[in-house]
Design an enzyme around this catalytic site. Structure first.
Site, PDB file in Angstrom:
ATOM      1  N   HIS B 255      28.117  35.700  36.933  1.00 57.51           N
ATOM      2  CA  HIS B 255      27.720  35.207  35.602  1.00 57.51           C
ATOM      3  C   HIS B 255      27.925  33.697  35.469  1.00 57.51           C
ATOM      4  CE1 HIS B 255      26.923  39.081  33.609  1.00 57.51           C
ATOM      5  NE2 HIS B 255      27.857  39.569  34.386  1.00 57.51           N
ATOM      6  N   ASP B 318      33.292  40.678  35.857  1.00 57.94           N
ATOM      7  CA  ASP B 318      32.377  41.820  35.852  1.00 57.94           C
ATOM      8  C   ASP B 318      31.103  41.500  36.612  1.00 57.94           C
ATOM      9  OD1 ASP B 318      31.882  39.878  33.818  1.00 57.94           O
ATOM     10  OD2 ASP B 318      30.348  41.224  33.024  1.00 57.94           O
ATOM     11  N   GLU B 319      30.493  42.538  37.090  1.00 58.68           N
ATOM     12  CA  GLU B 319      29.142  42.475  37.644  1.00 58.68           C
ATOM     13  C   GLU B 319      28.939  41.341  38.651  1.00 58.68           C
ATOM     14  OE1 GLU B 319      26.618  44.324  33.910  1.00 58.68           O
ATOM     15  OE2 GLU B 319      26.895  42.152  33.928  1.00 58.68           O
ATOM     16  N   ALA B 320      30.000  41.025  39.405  1.00 61.96           N
ATOM     17  CA  ALA B 320      29.800  40.008  40.448  1.00 61.96           C
ATOM     18  C   ALA B 320      28.827  40.609  41.442  1.00 61.96           C
ATOM     19  CB  ALA B 320      31.119  39.659  41.108  1.00 61.96           C
TER      20      ALA B 320
END
Lengths: 678, 678
Positions: B255, B318-320
């Protein structure tokens, strides 16, 4: 025969030949200097793109992007263009903007533009990006919709302002206005092409800006409600981005109680002083005879002149109360020693000293008309508020001047009063050369009776009509036409975050703790706050009094009431047109049928008690009005006594209750008067 | 038999024995831990005064003054007391507040209070001023009105929160939210006793805070839309004044596209990078193998840890997306050399390094559940969002944790779904000791589909129900009761400047360029935006797409539709009560009769074209529903085919149009189903 009224009726009933012939009606405000209408439309779709060429200041690109976003917001179109940036030359873009030179936000900046809309292209050219900004606003006002899509009508507009100084004063002292209030009002100003925000920053009731040199000014004079330097810079940058100057006012030597809370030695009478919580003219006044006063002001203006980039610094100077000067023996001795004959001359001495300080820091001095004095240099600028005399005097004496008299929107007069008040009236004998010293005008939003919640509803939409007075040719002054355009503009102003429309519902819901506000809306639609300086005279207010009552929810220039009065007038004057009669009848029936729900509501909510008489009166007005209308229609004559009795009943209904007035009584009287007599 | 439904009917038709016995109904939210009701009232008049004694922090006095102003605003009472200040001990003041010690806005602060209202006195005692603040909000919610005046009912309330962490996350990256948006939402949070504002400050779509150490972060990563240090300090002070912590989040290593716009060397793949304009998971990710990355982060967190006073720093996590790591040979070699087996382990390595930096600057690390890894120290705090598993694991492992799964308000689910989602569910096997590691929860306002104009309508009022879940005893969970109180709270929240109610009218007026929004209101009252992640799937959006269409005007949990569904259910389940039948009939008649005006409007406004099917369907639903209702009432049986045909017609009406759903179709189906068969 009044064409305005006829036109109004035509609009109202929608059967007018004028309208039906598809003649273009443009909701432009201010109306442009020159507009030529062609056949055809430019259709807006998601392929719409803007290219800005030439040499604009960066604000030109930002403004173009803002306009693109506003068009997208209104139409729901997903434009493919994201940002308009320097160097993106797109010959294929439908809208071509060309700007010759970067603008500078300053007095006498060129703001002219030419806007040409053809079926396949929109062209905007301007000497400066500030002119282009004005053109963007015109284009936004031209957006139209019909069943086949969104479009701009084909026109050629050549436009420029009549006056270079088109201002709005916001008093942030009586009630503090946080930055976001200022910003949304700057957006409103930009939408109607105003270019000066006059910030009234110090008062008896508050010192509203951080002062690093004398921190006790904001620390002890503001209750913690002030702008930091960072916030002021943000406001100035925001204004600059919209082509608007920010002129600060520090009102001296009177209106200075809040200064003395931290620095009592500046005053002409011994302290201690506290921030004032009441309204009216105060006695606190600076001591103009002590050198320490000027040393203080030198330090103060050194800081403020650096913070505010505009060439003008407003020093107020109004309503300086001489009581403390009179009582102070040292001051009287100073006057004797220096051959100063009266207090007005003493104030002139003070102003000369202040002017020296400001000149040193590169600023021109500006003040209210009280500062006008032969001994002051001609470089000053006078803001005429007590009448037009000072303005005329200035024009004759080659002193720059602006007019605020007649633009006091805090006095709650209807828009047309301000609209017809010309800053350079034709009936005043001045040469063309002299008139050039009249730079324009400023509308003043004094804040005794407004809060961040209500201020927008006092400023807008009336200020849009005043903005037109400052921008458009003198000849643009048809009141009915103005009101018709104002109705469209007031909705467009909402897009900018202004709360003049949307806070009404919230305030009504708060007052009755319910969503069921309709019966109360019917009443408040025909109420207005009392005019002039009556509100403070009728009840004692302080800075912490609630500003959430019916008088605060009621708006100036109540449009439902105005339209009713017009319709009655039109009905009685223009051949008793049946369509108009029906509108009047329906309106009065709404009032009549609303009554039982309204009174039930008032009974439940003690805060509504004060406007109960209006509710009763509205009901009676509706009854009398319906009876009169019926008789007029039938040609059913009455006895003199019938009229006399009704007029007597109606007479009392002009009285204010809860500091509000019922705005339809005069029209009911006219209906009664209009009934034929036996 | 469902008592909730019966109670609801009672409220709706107003003939309930329960209500008629003058049993007190309190619109309190969150509902207090303990409330004891006495007979009698404390009458509020303009002599009301507050005295604050003990040793509170200054915020206690400011909050008391704010409460006084709110009471004045709602009632129109002109209180004589101006400000509540230290040292003003007034034994005669009707409201006595006593605070033992100054509070500190930090985790585990005592927020308990006791509020006692008797006919002649109001007493509030608390260990800290933060507890007193919570009590002030309860008192404001207790204000009642009847024909004889404003009053507080006599009660004794002993209250304290169930969880110490009651948060709201605001994503200021996908769409930037200016300070005033944050401030008014802080006021909303305070009103419902929330105490953590989680600011999500960096994202692929924007880096939203000034960074003095690495200025290209905000200069190149924000389009100029970021908070300055001064603004952040202002927000923190504003929150502190309301007893609310501010926890910043800088989401790393994924992100992070906007970081790389200015500092591409931080990335795992070569640049250049630009601010992202689209949604979804991006591939950009920091390079965790270069020492320069940590040197950069050290400088960065040095600055940010000093700016934000809270003990926690949220590092996202998150969501790497591992795609760039996979493609990068240097990274793969680093993993081999350091015996790092997979990318999750590589991220854990990164997190350990970051945690070392944060520890050095005195902060505890917090992150989304992806960062959970056995090698991280137990001092971290995990925010569980993908499910409850991570939370449960943490509780078992003695790691602090909060729950966000089930509180994703951006997914547009109704309030009851969130309300019944318990942060520490009874059915999960955990010891009392383990449960103490569950600190509470956070509702998340992700901002892909909200702007400053619409965000309040997504946060409120649903977040008030979630706030109750975080504060009140687990046993407080009657959905109908919650909705009934929520209706009162939603209006009270408006006082704080929140726009969840008032922006609807403005947005409708903009869309149709007119005040005549009523026909459209009737439709939008029963529309909701599509749920979950459908909106972005149904149409492609970017950060500059218009957020002004019907889908943005429609609100989650549309209350008119919900009440209609309830009424239909109650009618069919509870003895076919005639009052309910009448309400259903009236509602469907409104839809039916609105149809011609609505379609005329849709025809004129192309932006409404996308919801035209809903308008048609609402009309058909009304027709079918009225027919079915009539048959049920008359006991007029139908053939199977009649039902089958109608149900087939209705089935298609669940489909979304313009990314909105018609929320009354299921109820019409139930009516059809309820008709007796031959």
């Amino acid at each position: 025969m009044n064409w305005g009224i006829i036109l109004f009726i035509c609009f109202s009933v929608g059967v007018c030949a004028y309208a039906s012939q598809d003649v273009q009606v443009f909701d432009l405000m201010p109306y442009p200097a020159d507009i030529e209408v062609q056949r055809g439309k430019f259709l807006l779709d998601d392929s719409f793109r803007i290219s800005v060429t030439g040499n604009p200041h960066e604000r030109g690109y930002r403004a173009a992007t803002r306009m693109l976003r506003q068009l997208s917001a209104r139409t729901g179109l997903f434009f493919t263009q994201d940002f308009i940036r320097p160097g993106q030359l797109e010959h294929a873009a439908a809208m071509q903007v060309h700007v010759v030179l970067p603008g500078k936000v300053a007095l006498h900046q060129d703001e002219s533009y030419t806007l040409t809309i053809r079926p396949k292209s929109v062209t905007l050219t301007a000497d400066t990006d500030i002119g282009a900004l004005r053109g963007f606003e015109t284009l936004l006002q031209l957006l139209k919709v019909n069943s086949s899509g969104y479009y701009f009508p084909c026109v050629t507009i050549q436009d420029k302002p009549r006056f270079p100084w088109r201002g709005l004063l916001i008093d942030v002292c009586r009630h503090f206005m946080p930055s976001e209030v200022i910003k949304r009002n700057l957006d409103g100003m930009a939408a109607v092409k105003m270019n000066v925000l006059h910030l009234h920053l110090s008062e008896d009731q508050g010192f509203r800006i951080e002062c690093k040199t004398y921190p006790k000014l904001h620390e002890m004079g503001s209750d913690g409600l002030y702008y930091t330097h960072a916030q002021i810079k943000e406001i100035i940058a925001y204004a600059d981005d919209r082509g608007i100057r920010v002129v600060p006012e520090f009102d001296i030597p009177g209106h200075t109680t809040s200064w003395f809370a931290g620095y009592p030695d500046l005053a002409s009478a011994p302290g201690p002083y506290e921030i004032s919580r009441g309204w009216g003219i105060h006695e606190a006044v600076m001591d103009p005879t002590r050198e320490q006063t000027y040393a203080f002001l030198d330090g103060f203006f050194n800081e403020m002149c650096a913070l505010f980039p505009d060439e003008y610094m407003h020093i107020g100077g109004d309503e300086a109360n001489y009581i403390h000067w009179k009582k102070n023996r040292t001051i009287r001795r100073f006057m004797e020693a220096n051959d100063i004959r009266d207090f007005h001359e003493l104030q002139a001495y003070f102003n000369r000293r202040v002017n020296q300080i400001l000149s040193y820091y590169g600023k021109k001095m500006m003040g209210w008309d009280e500062i006008l004095h032969p001994e002051l240099p001609k470089s000053i600028l006078i803001q005429s508020w007590r009448g037009k005399e000072a303005m005329i005097q200035c024009a004759k004496d080659s002193v720059y001047t602006i007019l605020s008299n007649g633009y006091y929107i805090d006095l709650i007069h209807p828009a047309d009063i301000h609209y017809l008040n010309d800053p350079s009236p034709a009936d005043v004998k001045l040469t063309e050369e002299q008139r050039k010293f009249i730079l324009g005008g400023e509308t003043t939003m004094w804040a005794e009776f407004v809060t961040p919640e209500t201020i927008d509803s006092r400023i807008w939409p009336r200020t849009a009509a005043i903005a037109e007075r400052f921008w458009s040719p003198e000849s643009v002054k048809d009141v009915h036409d103005m009101y018709s355009r104002l109705e469209a503009i007031t909705l467009q102003l909402e897009e900018l975050g202004l709360t003049h429309e949307k806070n009404r519902g919230m305030m009504l819901r708060r007052l009755i703790c319910s969503r069921e506000i309709h019966p109360l809306e019917v009443l408040v639609d025909v109420l207005e706050p009392v005019k002039g300086y009556q509100r403070g005279a009728l009840r004692e207010y302080t800075s912490y009094s609630p500003m959430t009552r019916m008088v605060d929810i009621a708006r100036p220039d109540a449009s439902v009431a105005r339209k009713f009065r017009w319709n009655v007038k039109a009905f009685l004057e223009v051949n008793l047109e049946p369509g108009t009669a029906q509108m009047i009848e329906e309106q009065m029936s709404v009032w009549k049928e609303n009554h039982s729900e309204l009174t039930a509501l008032i009974r439940q909510i003690p805060a509504l008690d004060e406007i109960k008489p209006h509710a009763e009166h509205l009901f009676i007005c509706a009854q009398i009005g319906l009876e009169a209308l019926n008789k007029i229609r039938k040609g059913d004559p009455v006895k003199k006594k019938w009229k006399k009795n009704h007029l007597k009943t109606l007479k009392k209904m002009h009285d204010p209750h809860g500091q509000t007035e019922l705005m339809i009584v005069s029209a009911i009287k006219q209906l009664v008067d209009g009934v034929p007599e036996r």
